[in-house]
Design a protein around this motif. Structure first.
Motif, PDB file in Angstrom:
ATOM      1  N   PRO A   4      59.931  -1.276  70.860  1.00  0.00           N
ATOM      2  CA  PRO A   4      59.695  -0.184  69.910  1.00  0.00           C
ATOM      3  C   PRO A   4      60.099   1.153  70.515  1.00  0.00           C
ATOM      4  N   VAL A   5      60.714   1.968  69.685  1.00  0.00           N
ATOM      5  CA  VAL A   5      61.136   3.284  70.153  1.00  0.00           C
ATOM      6  C   VAL A   5      59.912   4.162  70.315  1.00  0.00           C
ATOM      7  N   ARG A   6      59.765   4.745  71.473  1.00  0.00           N
ATOM      8  CA  ARG A   6      58.627   5.608  71.730  1.00  0.00           C
ATOM      9  C   ARG A   6      59.115   7.030  71.936  1.00  0.00           C
ATOM     10  N   PRO A   7      58.468   7.973  71.304  1.00  0.00           N
ATOM     11  CA  PRO A   7      58.961   9.348  71.388  1.00  0.00           C
ATOM     12  C   PRO A   7      58.742   9.947  72.769  1.00  0.00           C
ATOM     13  N   ASP A   8      59.635  10.867  73.123  1.00  0.00           N
ATOM     14  CA  ASP A   8      59.433  11.637  74.350  1.00  0.00           C
ATOM     15  C   ASP A   8      58.285  12.610  74.113  1.00  0.00           C
ATOM     16  N   GLU A  15      53.531  10.430  62.303  1.00  0.00           N
ATOM     17  CA  GLU A  15      52.895  10.811  61.047  1.00  0.00           C
ATOM     18  C   GLU A  15      53.708  11.817  60.234  1.00  0.00           C
ATOM     19  N   ALA A  16      54.824  12.319  60.811  1.00  0.00           N
ATOM     20  CA  ALA A  16      55.550  13.413  60.170  1.00  0.00           C
ATOM     21  C   ALA A  16      56.055  13.044  58.777  1.00  0.00           C
ATOM     22  N   ARG A  17      56.382  11.772  58.553  1.00  0.00           N
ATOM     23  CA  ARG A  17      56.950  11.358  57.263  1.00  0.00           C
ATOM     24  C   ARG A  17      55.898  10.894  56.262  1.00  0.00           C
ATOM     25  N   TRP A  18      54.646  10.967  56.616  1.00  0.00           N
ATOM     26  CA  TRP A  18      53.619  10.480  55.697  1.00  0.00           C
ATOM     27  C   TRP A  18      53.345  11.449  54.555  1.00  0.00           C
ATOM     28  N   GLY A  19      53.717  12.718  54.743  1.00  0.00           N
ATOM     29  CA  GLY A  19      53.546  13.698  53.671  1.00  0.00           C
ATOM     30  C   GLY A  19      52.112  14.146  53.464  1.00  0.00           C
ATOM     31  N   THR A  20      51.262  13.949  54.459  1.00  0.00           N
ATOM     32  CA  THR A  20      49.870  14.393  54.366  1.00  0.00           C
ATOM     33  C   THR A  20      49.571  15.347  55.524  1.00  0.00           C
ATOM     34  N   PRO A  21      48.580  16.220  55.387  1.00  0.00           N
ATOM     35  CA  PRO A  21      48.301  17.209  56.439  1.00  0.00           C
ATOM     36  C   PRO A  21      47.905  16.546  57.755  1.00  0.00           C
ATOM     37  N   ARG A  22      48.389  17.130  58.837  1.00  0.00           N
ATOM     38  CA  ARG A  22      48.004  16.667  60.159  1.00  0.00           C
ATOM     39  C   ARG A  22      46.880  17.550  60.705  1.00  0.00           C
ATOM     40  N   ILE A  23      45.965  16.917  61.426  1.00  0.00           N
ATOM     41  CA  ILE A  23      44.828  17.649  61.988  1.00  0.00           C
ATOM     42  C   ILE A  23      44.848  17.468  63.496  1.00  0.00           C
ATOM     43  N   ALA A  24      44.901  18.571  64.211  1.00  0.00           N
ATOM     44  CA  ALA A  24      45.015  18.543  65.667  1.00  0.00           C
ATOM     45  C   ALA A  24      43.667  18.210  66.306  1.00  0.00           C
ATOM     46  N   PRO A  25      43.675  17.699  67.525  1.00  0.00           N
ATOM     47  CA  PRO A  25      42.417  17.491  68.259  1.00  0.00           C
ATOM     48  C   PRO A  25      41.730  18.818  68.518  1.00  0.00           C
ATOM     49  N   ALA A  26      40.423  18.758  68.745  1.00  0.00           N
ATOM     50  CA  ALA A  26      39.647  19.990  68.916  1.00  0.00           C
ATOM     51  C   ALA A  26      38.514  19.750  69.896  1.00  0.00           C
ATOM     52  N   GLY A  27      37.977  20.843  70.411  1.00  0.00           N
ATOM     53  CA  GLY A  27      36.856  20.761  71.338  1.00  0.00           C
ATOM     54  C   GLY A  27      37.264  21.139  72.745  1.00  0.00           C
ATOM     55  N   ALA A  68      53.750  -1.109  61.806  1.00  0.00           N
ATOM     56  CA  ALA A  68      54.979  -0.484  62.288  1.00  0.00           C
ATOM     57  C   ALA A  68      54.708   0.759  63.128  1.00  0.00           C
ATOM     58  N   HIS A  69      53.536   1.398  62.944  1.00  0.00           N
ATOM     59  CA  HIS A  69      53.222   2.633  63.658  1.00  0.00           C
ATOM     60  C   HIS A  69      52.171   2.450  64.749  1.00  0.00           C
ATOM     61  N   GLN A  70      51.509   1.314  64.794  1.00  0.00           N
ATOM     62  CA  GLN A  70      50.394   1.145  65.712  1.00  0.00           C
ATOM     63  C   GLN A  70      50.804   1.291  67.171  1.00  0.00           C
ATOM     64  N   ASP A  71      51.914   0.677  67.566  1.00  0.00           N
ATOM     65  CA  ASP A  71      52.316   0.732  68.968  1.00  0.00           C
ATOM     66  C   ASP A  71      52.656   2.152  69.393  1.00  0.00           C
ATOM     67  N   LYS A  72      53.382   2.876  68.545  1.00  0.00           N
ATOM     68  CA  LYS A  72      53.741   4.257  68.870  1.00  0.00           C
ATOM     69  C   LYS A  72      52.493   5.135  68.987  1.00  0.00           C
ATOM     70  N   LEU A  73      51.584   4.981  68.037  1.00  0.00           N
ATOM     71  CA  LEU A  73      50.372   5.797  68.061  1.00  0.00           C
ATOM     72  C   LEU A  73      49.492   5.452  69.256  1.00  0.00           C
ATOM     73  N   ALA A  74      49.425   4.177  69.621  1.00  0.00           N
ATOM     74  CA  ALA A  74      48.652   3.783  70.801  1.00  0.00           C
ATOM     75  C   ALA A  74      49.261   4.381  72.066  1.00  0.00           C
ATOM     76  N   HIS A  75      50.577   4.420  72.129  1.00  0.00           N
ATOM     77  CA  HIS A  75      51.252   5.025  73.286  1.00  0.00           C
ATOM     78  C   HIS A  75      50.933   6.517  73.396  1.00  0.00           C
ATOM     79  N   ILE A  76      50.977   7.201  72.259  1.00  0.00           N
ATOM     80  CA  ILE A  76      50.669   8.642  72.248  1.00  0.00           C
ATOM     81  C   ILE A  76      49.215   8.879  72.632  1.00  0.00           C
ATOM     82  N   LEU A  77      48.309   8.061  72.101  1.00  0.00           N
ATOM     83  CA  LEU A  77      46.899   8.219  72.433  1.00  0.00           C
ATOM     84  C   LEU A  77      46.660   7.974  73.918  1.00  0.00           C
ATOM     85  N   GLY A  78      47.331   6.986  74.488  1.00  0.00           N
ATOM     86  CA  GLY A  78      47.193   6.744  75.921  1.00  0.00           C
ATOM     87  C   GLY A  78      47.629   7.946  76.744  1.00  0.00           C
TER      88      GLY A  78
END
Length: 245
Positions: A57-61, A81-93, A157-167
């Motif tokens: 899977p292609v993983r973003p830089d 998430e950029a193509r989902w067309g819904t607002p993104r919410i950044a982490p906080a705290g 299709a997005h789980q692996d990429k999102l898990a990589h980013i979360l890691g």
């Protein structure tokens, strides 16, 4: 014979398979002209082709600092998430608090409030934090997906990429303990559902960092099943270093 005839076989050629593409072998005998000798060499079988190896899977830089990664998660067009067309919410705290809490994705109420865990689930979450002497300013809150898919579920299709980013996110935040709310964050980081992961500290070794993780119920599930709040309380005590550790 009738069965073979109906199958289209009307001539018996040989009892053994024959390689019809092999050139005939010429045999000669003394005092006679060359004769063609038929061969009964079996047809050579081709070696089976190896199964194609699926592409990784292609993983973003990703950025090299936590501040840059937070901005990347919130607005970069390369994020999954950029193509989902819904607002993104950044982490906080406060990343320096030592406690990072990870949810799966924003709820429907979160976009209007501009923060993760808003609405009724958020109010319950705030009470859960207060019960262990914390608030949103004394924890670091993030999510596996920064936006909510239209269907409300993260597809495979997005789980692996999102898990990589979360890691990478966790590696940069360097918390001492993680609280993983619901199924998706636990599967992404621990490889198991939260029900199987609950009850003890789980160790995550990521990028040379050893982090203790606690699995628990998402507040939205506790709203639907209030009887589970006692179980969630035990998880919070485990997170806070209390009974059950």
């Amino acid at each position: 014979m009738a069965w073979w005839h109906e199958a289209g076989v009307d001539l018996l050629v040989d009892d053994a398979p024959r390689n019809w593409l092999q050139p005939p072998r010429v045999a000669t005998a003394r005092g006679s002209s060359p004769t063609v000798e038929a061969t009964a060499t079996p047809v050579a079988r081709q070696a089976p082709r190896p199964a194609p190896v699926p592409a990784a899977p292609v993983r973003p830089d990703l950025p090299d600092t936590l501040d840059a990664l937070q901005a990347w998660i919130a607005s970069d067009p390369a994020a999954p998430e950029a193509r989902w067309g819904t607002p993104r919410i950044a982490p906080a705290g406060d990343p320096a608090s030592g406690v990072m809490i990870v949810t799966d994705l924003p709820d429907e109420d979160d976009a209007s409030e501009g923060r993760l865990l808003g609405g009724a689930a958020g109010r319950l979450f705030d009470r859960m934090l207060a019960a262990i002497g914390r608030d949103r300013a004394s924890i670091y809150l993030g999510s596996l997906a920064s936006a909510r898919p239209v269907g409300g579920r993260i597809d495979s299709a997005h789980q692996d990429k999102l898990a990589h980013i979360l890691g990478r996110h966790i590696q940069m935040a360097r918390p001492k303990r993680l609280l993983l709310l619901g199924d998706a964050p636990n599967r992404a980081l621990l490889g198991m559902g939260f029900l199987a992961a609950r009850g003890s500290l789980r160790i995550i070794n990521h990028g040379g960092i050893r982090i203790e993780a606690v699995a628990s119920f998402h507040p939205r599930q506790l709203l639907k099943q209030p009887a589970l709040k006692g179980e969630a309380w035990r998880d919070l005590l485990l997170l806070n270093g209390g009974p059950g550790q």
